[in-house]
Write a protein that holds these residues in place. Structure first.
Motif, PDB file in Angstrom:
ATOM      1  N   GLU A  75      36.514  29.000  44.649  1.00  0.00           N
ATOM      2  CA  GLU A  75      37.783  29.095  45.375  1.00  0.00           C
ATOM      3  C   GLU A  75      38.133  27.779  46.061  1.00  0.00           C
ATOM      4  N   TYR A  99      37.143  32.341  33.378  1.00  0.00           N
ATOM      5  CA  TYR A  99      38.586  32.538  33.570  1.00  0.00           C
ATOM      6  C   TYR A  99      38.885  33.811  34.346  1.00  0.00           C
ATOM      7  N   ARG A 100      38.064  34.825  34.192  1.00  0.00           N
ATOM      8  CA  ARG A 100      38.248  36.017  35.027  1.00  0.00           C
ATOM      9  C   ARG A 100      38.040  35.666  36.496  1.00  0.00           C
ATOM     10  N   GLN A 101      37.058  34.803  36.760  1.00  0.00           N
ATOM     11  CA  GLN A 101      36.810  34.382  38.143  1.00  0.00           C
ATOM     12  C   GLN A 101      37.925  33.477  38.663  1.00  0.00           C
ATOM     13  N   ASP A 103      40.988  33.429  37.682  1.00  0.00           N
ATOM     14  CA  ASP A 103      42.219  34.216  37.791  1.00  0.00           C
ATOM     15  C   ASP A 103      42.319  34.932  39.133  1.00  0.00           C
ATOM     16  N   GLU A 104      41.178  35.240  39.741  1.00  0.00           N
ATOM     17  CA  GLU A 104      41.165  35.977  41.009  1.00  0.00           C
ATOM     18  C   GLU A 104      41.481  35.087  42.201  1.00  0.00           C
ATOM     19  N   VAL A 105      41.255  33.773  42.086  1.00  0.00           N
ATOM     20  CA  VAL A 105      41.369  32.898  43.264  1.00  0.00           C
ATOM     21  C   VAL A 105      42.368  31.766  43.097  1.00  0.00           C
ATOM     22  N   THR A 125      41.925  33.970  27.521  1.00  0.00           N
ATOM     23  CA  THR A 125      42.861  34.183  28.639  1.00  0.00           C
ATOM     24  C   THR A 125      43.693  35.451  28.497  1.00  0.00           C
ATOM     25  N   LEU A 128      44.823  38.353  31.465  1.00  0.00           N
ATOM     26  CA  LEU A 128      44.671  37.851  32.826  1.00  0.00           C
ATOM     27  C   LEU A 128      46.024  37.808  33.545  1.00  0.00           C
ATOM     28  N   ASP A 129      45.984  37.924  34.853  1.00  0.00           N
ATOM     29  CA  ASP A 129      47.225  38.008  35.636  1.00  0.00           C
ATOM     30  C   ASP A 129      48.083  36.764  35.515  1.00  0.00           C
ATOM     31  N   HIS A 130      47.442  35.603  35.434  1.00  0.00           N
ATOM     32  CA  HIS A 130      48.182  34.339  35.426  1.00  0.00           C
ATOM     33  C   HIS A 130      48.101  33.636  34.071  1.00  0.00           C
TER      34      HIS A 130
END
Length: 314
Positions: A75, A99-101, A103-105, A125, A128-130
């Motif tokens: 982060e 990328y999952r990590q 994507d969270e931060v 990817t 993923l949210d972004h």
């Protein structure tokens, strides 16, 4: 104040990227989950910066290094970054996990480029949210000496992310190349792969030694390819340009291609034979020193080309 660039993965490629961005004046935050990699990062970067200064490619190693901060968490590296450059191990599952990590931060407007050498971004990817901000930004190692960068969007990467990555690469002195749609290996490694395929075949069939095949490139093709590509090369190699060249030699290249219509894997025996020949020429314990020699030759070439462009008013 310029937002920082985040580097995820502090190995050879990640440390090279840190030099690229810091040299251009950007604050850089570097994270790697492997403590041993982080422990060697600073020494590697400092050594490379000192070499760059020796060849007058930077003014002050200390000033560049001061812009690089090693951080303790993912982060911290990506949370405030305008651009993140991921350079973790070249394996799909490893990239999916990081990328999952990320994507969270990561920030909602942060562009994330992967240094992937051949795995398309769509493979790590999706979902993923972004994901619309993620794409491949593939360098040649070391990126601070070899400037080409392949920009390869996934099907869902937004145009603005492509534009921002391209603009940033130009701003930090790289040479971006847009690969318009995903293809395994992108452009650079597909071109390199074609050359390697023929090189392995010529060696396996006994036409030439590894050393002589290498010399054909380093003292032949590579001399021209260091400042122009294959299409300009053939355009200048016939009196009437590229169409004339195609008329004269197109049949020859077709015959060569037809001889290689059944590609085979590099066999264990072939690799062992090549490895024995290379280790006879360069013992394994000397690989690191020879890599430094390569980088210093690239530095000398970079310095020469910079002087040449300046003299020609480019």
């Amino acid at each position: 104040m310029t937002r920082p660039v985040g580097i995820v993965g502090a190995g050879l490629v990640g440390s090279g990227w840190a030099i690229v961005f810091a040299r251009a004046g950007y604050p850089v935050r570097v994270f790697d989950s492997d403590a041993r990699t982080m422990a060697t990062f600073a020494e590697r970067v400092r050594g490379n910066l000192e070499d760059l200064a020796r060849y007058e490619l930077i003014d002050s190693p200390d000033a560049v290094f001061e812009r690089v901060e090693m951080v303790d968490t993912l982060e911290q590296a990506v949370g405030e970054a305008d651009h993140v450059q991921e350079s973790v191990f070249e394996r799909t599952d490893v990239k999916q996990a990081i990328y999952r990590q990320i994507d969270e931060v990561v920030g909602a407007d942060t562009v994330v480029g992967s240094s992937s050498s051949g795995i398309p971004a769509s493979e790590f990817t999706d979902g993923l949210d972004h994901r619309e901000n993620y794409l491949v930004v593939h360098p040649v190692n070391p990126p601070y000496l070899v400037p080409v960068v392949e920009i390869v969007p996934a099907p869902w990467t937004r145009a603005e992310a492509v534009e921002r990555a391209t603009t940033l690469m130009e701003a930090v002195g790289q040479v971006p190349v847009l690969v318009r749609r995903e293809v395994a290996g992108f452009v650079l490694n597909r071109l390199q792969g074609a050359l390697l395929r023929e090189a392995w075949a010529l060696y396996e069939e006994g036409y030439a030694s590894l050393e002589d095949i290498d010399k054909t490139v380093s003292a032949g093709l590579g001399r021209r390819w260091s400042f122009m590509g294959p299409f300009e090369t053939i355009d200048l190699n016939a009196p009437g340009g590229i169409s004339d060249y195609a008329e004269r030699l197109g049949g020859l290249y077709l015959d060569i291609a037809r001889q290689r219509s059944d590609p085979q894997p590099w066999s264990r025996n072939l690799i062992a034979r090549a490895d024995a020949e290379r280790r006879g020429a360069l013992p394994k314990e000397s690989l690191g020193e020879r890599t430094k020699w390569r980088d210093r030759r690239l530095m000398a070439l970079s310095a020469f080309m910079a002087r040449s462009r300046e003299a020609e008013g480019e």
